[in-house]
Design an enzyme around this catalytic site. Sequence first.
Site, PDB file in Angstrom:
ATOM      1  N   LYS A 168      -7.147   7.722   8.970  1.00 58.90           N
ATOM      2  CA  LYS A 168      -6.305   6.554   8.754  1.00 58.90           C
ATOM      3  C   LYS A 168      -6.908   5.755   7.595  1.00 58.90           C
ATOM      4  O   LYS A 168      -8.125   5.619   7.493  1.00 58.90           O
ATOM      5  CB  LYS A 168      -6.318   5.708  10.031  1.00 58.90           C
ATOM      6  CG  LYS A 168      -5.286   4.613  10.052  1.00 58.90           C
ATOM      7  CD  LYS A 168      -5.182   4.037  11.469  1.00 58.90           C
ATOM      8  CE  LYS A 168      -4.021   3.097  11.596  1.00 58.90           C
ATOM      9  NZ  LYS A 168      -4.185   1.792  11.011  1.00 58.90           N
ATOM     10  N   HIS A 191       0.838  -1.210   0.000  1.00 58.00           N
ATOM     11  CA  HIS A 191       0.000   0.000   0.000  1.00 58.00           C
ATOM     12  C   HIS A 191       0.870   1.255   0.000  1.00 58.00           C
ATOM     13  O   HIS A 191       2.103   1.169  -0.091  1.00 58.00           O
ATOM     14  CB  HIS A 191      -1.000  -0.022   1.159  1.00 58.00           C
ATOM     15  CG  HIS A 191      -0.365  -0.118   2.515  1.00 58.00           C
ATOM     16  ND1 HIS A 191       0.530   0.797   2.993  1.00 58.00           N
ATOM     17  CD2 HIS A 191      -0.489  -1.060   3.483  1.00 58.00           C
ATOM     18  CE1 HIS A 191       0.908   0.467   4.203  1.00 58.00           C
ATOM     19  NE2 HIS A 191       0.314  -0.683   4.521  1.00 58.00           N
ATOM     20  N   CYS A 239       1.799  -6.280  16.638  1.00 58.03           N
ATOM     21  CA  CYS A 239       3.209  -5.857  16.761  1.00 58.03           C
ATOM     22  C   CYS A 239       4.147  -7.055  16.724  1.00 58.03           C
ATOM     23  O   CYS A 239       5.347  -6.880  16.552  1.00 58.03           O
ATOM     24  CB  CYS A 239       3.462  -5.131  18.078  1.00 58.03           C
ATOM     25  SG  CYS A 239       2.581  -3.586  18.285  1.00 58.03           S
ATOM     26  N   HIS A 259      -2.481  -0.793  17.497  1.00 57.07           N
ATOM     27  CA  HIS A 259      -3.460  -1.719  16.917  1.00 57.07           C
ATOM     28  C   HIS A 259      -4.830  -1.637  17.569  1.00 57.07           C
ATOM     29  O   HIS A 259      -5.761  -2.284  17.108  1.00 57.07           O
ATOM     30  CB  HIS A 259      -2.901  -3.151  16.939  1.00 57.07           C
ATOM     31  CG  HIS A 259      -1.683  -3.295  16.074  1.00 57.07           C
ATOM     32  ND1 HIS A 259      -0.404  -3.185  16.547  1.00 57.07           N
ATOM     33  CD2 HIS A 259      -1.576  -3.464  14.736  1.00 57.07           C
ATOM     34  CE1 HIS A 259       0.452  -3.291  15.550  1.00 57.07           C
ATOM     35  NE2 HIS A 259      -0.223  -3.461  14.440  1.00 57.07           N
ATOM     36  N   LYS A 298     -10.250   0.074   4.567  1.00 57.12           N
ATOM     37  CA  LYS A 298     -11.132  -0.386   3.502  1.00 57.12           C
ATOM     38  C   LYS A 298     -12.547   0.113   3.743  1.00 57.12           C
ATOM     39  O   LYS A 298     -13.243   0.519   2.827  1.00 57.12           O
ATOM     40  CB  LYS A 298     -11.115  -1.915   3.440  1.00 57.12           C
ATOM     41  CG  LYS A 298      -9.939  -2.423   2.654  1.00 57.12           C
ATOM     42  CD  LYS A 298     -10.132  -3.863   2.221  1.00 57.12           C
ATOM     43  CE  LYS A 298      -8.848  -4.381   1.594  1.00 57.12           C
ATOM     44  NZ  LYS A 298      -8.520  -5.724   2.014  1.00 57.12           N
ATOM     45  N   HIS A 320       3.956   1.405   2.388  1.00 54.32           N
ATOM     46  CA  HIS A 320       5.109   0.620   1.930  1.00 54.32           C
ATOM     47  C   HIS A 320       5.773   1.325   0.738  1.00 54.32           C
ATOM     48  O   HIS A 320       6.989   1.424   0.652  1.00 54.32           O
ATOM     49  CB  HIS A 320       4.691  -0.773   1.435  1.00 54.32           C
ATOM     50  CG  HIS A 320       3.906  -1.582   2.415  1.00 54.32           C
ATOM     51  ND1 HIS A 320       2.744  -2.226   2.081  1.00 54.32           N
ATOM     52  CD2 HIS A 320       4.125  -1.850   3.728  1.00 54.32           C
ATOM     53  CE1 HIS A 320       2.280  -2.881   3.136  1.00 54.32           C
ATOM     54  NE2 HIS A 320       3.091  -2.669   4.157  1.00 54.32           N
ATOM     55  N   CYS A 374      -3.072  -1.817  22.942  1.00 56.33           N
ATOM     56  CA  CYS A 374      -1.907  -1.427  22.153  1.00 56.33           C
ATOM     57  C   CYS A 374      -2.286  -0.151  21.412  1.00 56.33           C
ATOM     58  O   CYS A 374      -3.290  -0.136  20.691  1.00 56.33           O
ATOM     59  CB  CYS A 374      -1.567  -2.533  21.150  1.00 56.33           C
ATOM     60  SG  CYS A 374      -0.488  -1.934  19.832  1.00 56.33           S
ATOM     61  N   CYS A 420       1.049  -8.549  21.816  1.00 56.05           N
ATOM     62  CA  CYS A 420       0.230  -7.985  20.738  1.00 56.05           C
ATOM     63  C   CYS A 420       0.639  -8.697  19.437  1.00 56.05           C
ATOM     64  O   CYS A 420       1.790  -8.593  19.007  1.00 56.05           O
ATOM     65  CB  CYS A 420       0.454  -6.485  20.624  1.00 56.05           C
ATOM     66  SG  CYS A 420      -0.349  -5.806  19.154  1.00 56.05           S
TER      67      CYS A 420
HETATM   68  N1  MSP Z   1       7.991  -6.735   8.854  1.00 56.32           N
HETATM   69  C1  MSP Z   1       8.153  -5.601   9.667  1.00 56.32           C
HETATM   70  C2  MSP Z   1       9.465  -4.925   9.396  1.00 56.32           C
HETATM   71  C3  MSP Z   1      10.676  -5.782   9.599  1.00 56.32           C
HETATM   72  S1  MSP Z   1      12.137  -4.967   9.197  1.00 56.32           S
HETATM   73  C4  MSP Z   1      13.338  -5.938   9.755  1.00 56.32           C
HETATM   74  C5  MSP Z   1       6.996  -4.632   9.408  1.00 56.32           C
HETATM   75  N2  MSP Z   1       6.375  -4.739   8.236  1.00 56.32           N
HETATM   76  S2  MSP Z   1       5.099  -3.884   7.788  1.00 56.32           S
HETATM   77  O1  MSP Z   1       4.804  -4.333   6.475  1.00 56.32           O
HETATM   78  O2  MSP Z   1       4.060  -3.972   8.746  1.00 56.32           O
HETATM   79  O3  MSP Z   1       5.454  -2.399   7.764  1.00 56.32           O
HETATM   80  C6  MSP Z   1       6.691  -1.909   7.443  1.00 56.32           C
HETATM   81  C7  MSP Z   1       6.718  -0.437   7.193  1.00 56.32           C
HETATM   82  O4  MSP Z   1       5.704  -0.015   6.280  1.00 56.32           O
HETATM   83  C8  MSP Z   1       6.508   0.539   8.307  1.00 56.32           C
HETATM   84  O5  MSP Z   1       7.504   0.735   9.206  1.00 56.32           O
HETATM   85  C9  MSP Z   1       6.456   1.779   7.481  1.00 56.32           C
HETATM   86  O6  MSP Z   1       7.729   2.024   6.950  1.00 56.32           O
HETATM   87  C10 MSP Z   1       5.564   1.358   6.386  1.00 56.32           C
HETATM   88  N3  MSP Z   1       4.201   1.754   6.672  1.00 56.32           N
HETATM   89  C11 MSP Z   1       3.134   0.942   6.907  1.00 56.32           C
HETATM   90  N4  MSP Z   1       2.008   1.720   6.954  1.00 56.32           N
HETATM   91  C12 MSP Z   1       2.324   3.006   6.772  1.00 56.32           C
HETATM   92  C13 MSP Z   1       1.605   4.198   6.530  1.00 56.32           C
HETATM   93  N5  MSP Z   1       0.288   4.291   6.578  1.00 56.32           N
HETATM   94  N6  MSP Z   1       2.329   5.304   6.208  1.00 56.32           N
HETATM   95  C14 MSP Z   1       3.692   5.274   6.062  1.00 56.32           C
HETATM   96  N7  MSP Z   1       4.379   4.169   6.238  1.00 56.32           N
HETATM   97  C15 MSP Z   1       3.783   3.068   6.846  1.00 56.32           C
HETATM   98  O7  MSP Z   1       6.722  -3.806  10.250  1.00 56.32           O
END
Ligand code: MSP
Length: 531
Positions: free
Chosen positions: A306, A23, A134, A152, A309, A26, A149, A131
């Site tokens: 935030k 999304h 997390c 979440h 969906k 990411h 949390c 959690c």
């Molecule tokens: N798998 C772990 C990371 C392990 S690294 C050794 C994880 N993954 S995650 O997919 O849940 O999220 C990773 C990252 O996605 C977050 O830290 C952030 O960089 C990004 N984001 C997820 N949602 C976000 C937003 N809504 N806005 C900006 N970035 C966010 O955590």
Amino acid sequence: MASSLSDKIYITTPIYYVNAQPHLGHAYTTMIADVLKKHSVQRGARSIFLTGTDEHGEKISQKAAEAGMPEQAFVDRVAGEFQAAWRALELEPDIFYRTTAPSHKKLVQTVLSRLKDEELIYFAEYEGNYCVGCERFLTDQELDAEGKCPDHRTVPAKRKEGNYFFRMGQFQERVLEYYRAQPEAILPSRYMNEVLSMLSGPLGDLSISRPKSRVSWGIPLPFDDAHVTYVWFDALLNYLGGLGYDGTKEGGADFDEDMWRHSVHLIGKDILKTHAVYWPTMLIAMGLDPFRRLQVGGFWISEGAKMSKSLGNVVDPVGLAQVYGTEPLRYYLLSEAPYGEDANFVMQNFVNKCNADLANGIGNLASRSLTLIKKNFDGKMPVFEDASVPPAVAAASKSLLAEVHALPATFAEAFDAAKYQQALRAFSETVARCDRYVNDTAPWSLAKAPEKRAELSVVLATLANALSTLATVVYALTPKASLALRTALGFAEDGAVPEWSRAGDLIKAGTPFGEVPRLFPRFEMPAKQEG
Ligand code: MSP
């Protein structure tokens, strides 16, 4: 001390959980990594950009079950979706790292065996608030007033289980020392302050295993088959695995330890504790230096809420890029908010920003300057210096170019400080400064007066030189448009990266220019969808 990050840089994103489709959050973090990589290459740095997927743990296992698929097949599918999304967004990681790769499992087990041999791992009963979102135990202080949390919004489960523990607490002082000696190890600085406060109380030890009876989808502990490795202990090691580290004391023949000394982790603020507290303790225990830098981004929300969906406000980065192009999207996402702060995706702001800075900004400046050169100088670089022009004309040209030539340093400095918005602001202000120069010198009027030919030549050559610098500076954000502009200015780079050190080079008079490019279209707001 390792050399500067402009000589070498190892850029990483978090490896993403495969429990969700890629999304905007990411995409944002991965895009910054790609921008930083391209920018670093321009500055002559040896650069590696790693991203990937985090494929173990309880929540992945739950998702696979919901999808009615075996875990490995499920993670293969979602990892493929991430790779496809990065391709669609024209992001070019050098390494796509997956934690279910056999080499990664081996690395994790080697590290665990070594730490166990060194008595840095022990077994104990533990009870705490777990959690699943997390994937970690939260301390009582981390829960909100309702015992939930805060990230979440769920009440963590009370769990009591026999776990293996890593003697994290033993390394607390070493981590603090590192941060005191390297105040810029975490940027923006307010996150360093948060981390120092996390480290102000006793740290305790870290549970690094889960009983297989509860979580089976993980890397088995090499010394106790009834337990699997805690997903964060497994995942964080990806950053070393990407550089060929094999988990042994020596690191292995392929380990690029020098690159490790130039590591820059980009993360979101939600995973600060795991990266800024757990990870450096693990690194020190393994006999390695902590990461060089941790850059912490804020969160994206959408139209003030935030993304969810049910609210229907989820921004799909791939869909947006298909309609508007990847480059405007990169430019907007880095310019909307100061790095580290939360940002609000508003469609109208996206359209306005792209129109102002790209279509009406650099795009229009390029097209009007190059069209005048085509008409009046047969599409060749006009003469830049001419002793016969009035001193005021020469002075105005010099002063504009002095400002434009100051941009690469300003921009690079802002990038080094992770102030991306500031870099882009300097860029758009410089374009605006060029626009004022065009309006002040009015080359279209000069073109009507044959006696002003030398003046026209100086003015248009000044603009061409300015455009060449602007195209170089903005390349990491808008690579295809920048190269198109450079080609139009007669550079035969053939897709090669425009070098930073040559950003201020002047174009030789008479250089044949290419066609006038249409760099950025003007966008309209999409029609509101009914219902
Ligand atoms: N798998 C772990 C990371 C392990 S690294 C050794 C994880 N993954 S995650 O997919 O849940 O999220 C990773 C990252 O996605 C977050 O830290 C952030 O960089 C990004 N984001 C997820 N949602 C976000 C937003 N809504 N806005 C900006 N970035 C966010 O955590």
